[in-house]
Design an enzyme around this catalytic site. Structure first.
Site, short mmCIF file in Angstrom:
data_model
loop_
_atom_site.label_atom_id
_atom_site.label_comp_id
_atom_site.label_asym_id
_atom_site.label_seq_id
_atom_site.Cartn_x
_atom_site.Cartn_y
_atom_site.Cartn_z
N LYS A 205 61.51 0.95 20.49
CA LYS A 205 62.39 1.88 19.78
C LYS A 205 61.69 2.19 18.47
CE LYS A 205 65.36 2.68 17.13
NZ LYS A 205 65.10 3.64 16.03
N GLU B 165 59.56 -9.48 11.12
CA GLU B 165 58.74 -9.19 9.93
C GLU B 165 59.60 -8.31 9.04
OE1 GLU B 165 54.87 -7.78 11.17
OE2 GLU B 165 54.58 -9.52 12.43
N CYS C 113 55.15 -3.21 3.21
CA CYS C 113 55.95 -4.40 2.96
C CYS C 113 55.19 -5.44 2.14
CB CYS C 113 56.39 -5.00 4.28
SG CYS C 113 54.99 -5.43 5.31
N GLU D 230 63.85 -5.20 -3.20
CA GLU D 230 62.75 -4.39 -2.66
C GLU D 230 63.09 -2.90 -2.84
OE1 GLU D 230 62.29 -3.91 1.64
OE2 GLU D 230 60.20 -4.48 1.42
#
Ligand code: NAD
Ligand code: 6OD
Length: 488
Positions: free
Chosen positions: A180, A256, A290, A392
Site C-alpha cells: 500500500k 520504522e 526520518c 517531529e
C-alpha cells in the site's frame, strides 16, 4: 506523467477499483493534476491478498532459492534499464530535485534487490545432536520458512527506496506481498508492477493496492485475517493504530517510525565538514527524511561561528524546479503538509525563538506559485520544552543550541521519546566511541550522516520503531524459524 492513471496491480494485471472510485494526484510543484489514482476498498484488498495467498501456496513455492535470487537480480537490472522512467515518476510525485532522486532514491531501488538476493544466500543453519532417553541419536536442525503474505505500508518521502527496502527481503525469503504505497506517491510502486511482470515474477507475488490509511486500503490491509505480517514505515501515531489492528491475529510487525534526531557538533570537529554534514541532515529532501536532524547541539566555543556558517549554507540553497540543475531543494510533499510545518514555524516565534534565517514561504516564479514551497529555517534560543524542539516537524528546519560538556549534550540528546538516529561531529576518536554507546538511538553516525551499508541493522529505539532490518537482520522478520527434530 501528466494525466496518468494509477491502477492497482493484482495478479500481474493493472485493474481499477471494484467500486470505480478514484482520487486526484496533484503535483507538489504547482498543484496541477498529475493523474487519477484508483482508490482501493475492502474488495480490492481482498482480491490482492487472495492473489498473494494463491501465489504463495502455488507457483512461488516451487521457486528454489537460486531461482528467486536470480529473479531479484533481474528486477534490479530492469530498474537500472528503466532508470529514467523511475526517475520521472518519483520526481513527478514528490517534486524533489532530479539530482537528489537520481543519486538517492532510484539507485537504492535497484541496490535493495541485489543486497537481499545476496543476503539470503548466506544464512547459517543450526544443528544439534542429542541422545534420547533410550540411548538413540536424534538430530535437530532449523529451517527458515517464509512468513506468508506480507503487508508493506509505505510513506511518501523516499517512495521507491523505502518500498523496495521491504519488498526485496520479503520476496528473497519466499513471501508474497501486498503493497500500500502512500496516497501521495502512487508512481514508482505502479511502475515496479510492470518490471515484476516483465522479468517473470509469477502473478500474485507482488501486488499493489492504492488508497488511504484509516477507513481505506491501509486499514483493510492491516486487518485482513490472511495477512501474516505487517511491515510499516511512517508516523509513530500511525504505528500505534496499526499495532492495535495487528494484535488481532497476533501478527508480527516491523516498524520504522518517526524521529527527532539530534546532531552534535564538538569544537574539535572538522568545521567545514560538520557544517556541510548538518546542513545535509537538516535540509536534504526538504527535511523530509526520518533520519534528518531537527535538533542541533554545538559546543559553545564554536557556536556563533557555526550558526553563521549554517545560515550561509541554508541561504545558498536554491529552491526551484526539479529539472533545474541549480535546484538544491524542492517543495514539501503537499500544501497540507506545508500547513503543518508552517504551524511549527509560527510556534517557534511564539515560543521566543530567534529566527536565524527563513521562517516562511519563498517567493516563487509565477508558474510555481501554487506549489508547497517553503524556506529552509534555522532557529536559536528556544527552550528544550518547546514543541518545536520536542516534536517531529518533517520539514527543512532545525533549532541550534550551545552546550558546554559531553555529559550535558548526552542528557539533552537523549531527552526525547524518539531514538532513531544521531549524527556526531568530532576528531576525538575516544570520544566517538564513548558517544557511540551513550546516545540512545538505533543508528549513530560519527563524522557522517545517512551513510548506508545495507548489510547493517537499521531501525529505531523507543518510539522510533520496532525491530531491525538490513542484510541478514531482515531475515528475522521475513522468515519464521522452524525446528525439525529427527530421532533415529
Ligand atoms: P503516515 O504514517 O501518515 O503514512 C504512512 C502510510 O501509512 C501511508 O501509506 C498511509 O496511507 C498509511 N496509513 C495511514 N494510516 C493508516 C492506518 N490507520 N492503517 C494502515 N495504514 C495507514 O506517514 P507519512 O506522512 O506518509 O510519512 C512521514 C512519516 O514517516 C514521518 O513521521 C517519518 O519520520 C516517518 N518515516 C520513518 C522512517 C523510518 O525509517 N523510521 C522512514 C521514512 C518515514
Ligand atoms: O536507508 C534506508 O534503508 C532507510 N530505511 C532510510 C529511511 C529514511 C527515512 O526517511
Amino acid at each position: 506523467m501528466n494525466n496518468a492513471t494509477f491502477r492497482h496491480f493484482i495478479n500481474n494485471e493493472f485493474v481499477p477499483s471494484a467500486s470505480g472510485r478514484q482520487f486526484d494526484k496533484r503535483s507538489p510543484l504547482d498543484g496541477s493534476l498529475l493523474g487519477t489514482v484508483a482508490e482501493g476498498g475492502e474488495e480490492d484488498v481482498r482480491a490482492a491478498v487472495q492473489a498473494a495467498r494463491a501465489a504463495l501456496d502455488g507457483p512461488w513455492k516451487g521457486f528454489s532459492l537460486a531461482q528467486r535470487t536470480e529473479l531479484l537480480y533481474a528486477v534490479a537490472n530492469e530498474i537500472d534499464r528503466r532508470f529514467d522512467e523511475f526517475l520521472d515518476a518519483e520526481v513527478a510525485d514528490t517534486g524533489k530535485p532530479r539530482s537528489v532522486a537520481s543519486h538517492v532514491d532510484i539507485p537504492r531501488g535497484a541496490a535493495n534487490f541485489r543486497v537481499f538476493a545476496d543476503a539470503v544466500k548466506n544464512v547459517p543453519t543450526e544443528f544439534f545432536e542429542m541422545t534420547t532417553p533410550e540411548g538413540r541419536k536424534a538430530y535437530n536442525y532449523s529451517v527458515r520458512v517464509p512468513r506468508g503474505v506480507v503487508a508493506v505500508i509505505c510513506p511518501w518521502n523516499l517512495p521507491l527506496l523505502l518500498m523496495t527496502w521491504k519488498v526485496a527481503p520479503a520476496l528473497a525469503c519466499g513471501n508474497t506481498v501486498v503493497v500500500k504505497p502512500s496516497e501521495e506517491t502512487p508512481g514508482t510502486a505502479t511502475l515496479l508492477g510492470e518490471v515484476m511482470h516483465k522479468v517473470g515474477i509469477p502473478a500474485g507475488v507482488y501486488n499493489v493496492v492504492h488508497g488511504f490509511g484509516a477507513g481505506s486500503a491501509g486499514e483493510y490491509l492491516t486487518t485482513h485475517p490472511d495477512v501474516s505480517a505487517i511491515t510499516f514505515t511512517g508516523e509513530t501515531v500511525t504505528g500505534v493504530a496499526i499495532m492495535k489492528t495487528a494484535a488481532q491475529g497476533i501478527r508480527p510487525v516491523s516498524f520504522e517510525l518517526g524521529g527527532k534526531n539530534p546532531g552534535i557538533v564538538f569544537a574539535d570537529c572538522d568545521f567545514d565538514a560538520a557544517v556541510a554534514g548538518i546542513a545535509r541532515a537538516a535540509f536534504l529532501n526538504t527535511g523530509q527524511i526520518c533520519l534528518g536532524t531537527e535538533r542541533v547541539y554545538v559546543e559553545r566555543p564554536i557556536f556563533e561561528r557555526f550558526v553563521a556558517a549554517l545560515k550561509q549554507k541554508a541561504e545558498s540553497m536554491r529552491t526551484g524546479h526539479p529539472s533545474d540543475k541549480s535546484t538544491a531543494m524542492g517543495p514539501l510533499i503537499s500544501l497540507q503538509h506545508r500547513e503543518k510545518v508552517l504551524r511549527y514555524y509560527r510556534r517557534a516565534v511564539e515560543d521566543g525563538a530567534t529566527v536565524v534565517c527563513g521562517g516562511g514561504v519563498p517567493v516563487m516564479p509565477e508558474g510555481l506559485a501554487g506549489g508547497a514551497w517553503i524556506q529552509p529555517t534555522i532557529w536559536t534560543g528556544l527552550p528544550e520544552s518547546s514543541a518545536v524542539v520536542r516534536e517531529e516537524i518533517f520539514g527543512p528546519c532545525c533549532h541550534v543550541r550551545p552546550f558546554d560538556d559531553e555529559a550535558e549534550v548526552i542528557r539533552l540528546a537523549n531527552d526525547t521519546p524518539y531514538g532513531l538516529a544521531t549524527t556526531i561531529w568530532t576528531r576525538d576518536i575516544a570520544r566517538s566511541f564513548r558517544m557511540g554507546t551513550s546516545i540512545n538511538a538505533g543508528i549513530v553516525w560519527i563524522n557522517s550522516w545517512f551513510l548506508r551499508d545495507l548489510r547493517t541493522p537499521f531501525g529505531g529505539s523507543k518510539q522510533s520503531g520496532i525491530g531491525r532490518e538490513g542484510g541478514v537482520h531482515s531475515l528475522e522478520f521475513y522468515t519464521e524459524l522452524r525446528n525439525v527434530c529427527v530421532a533415529t
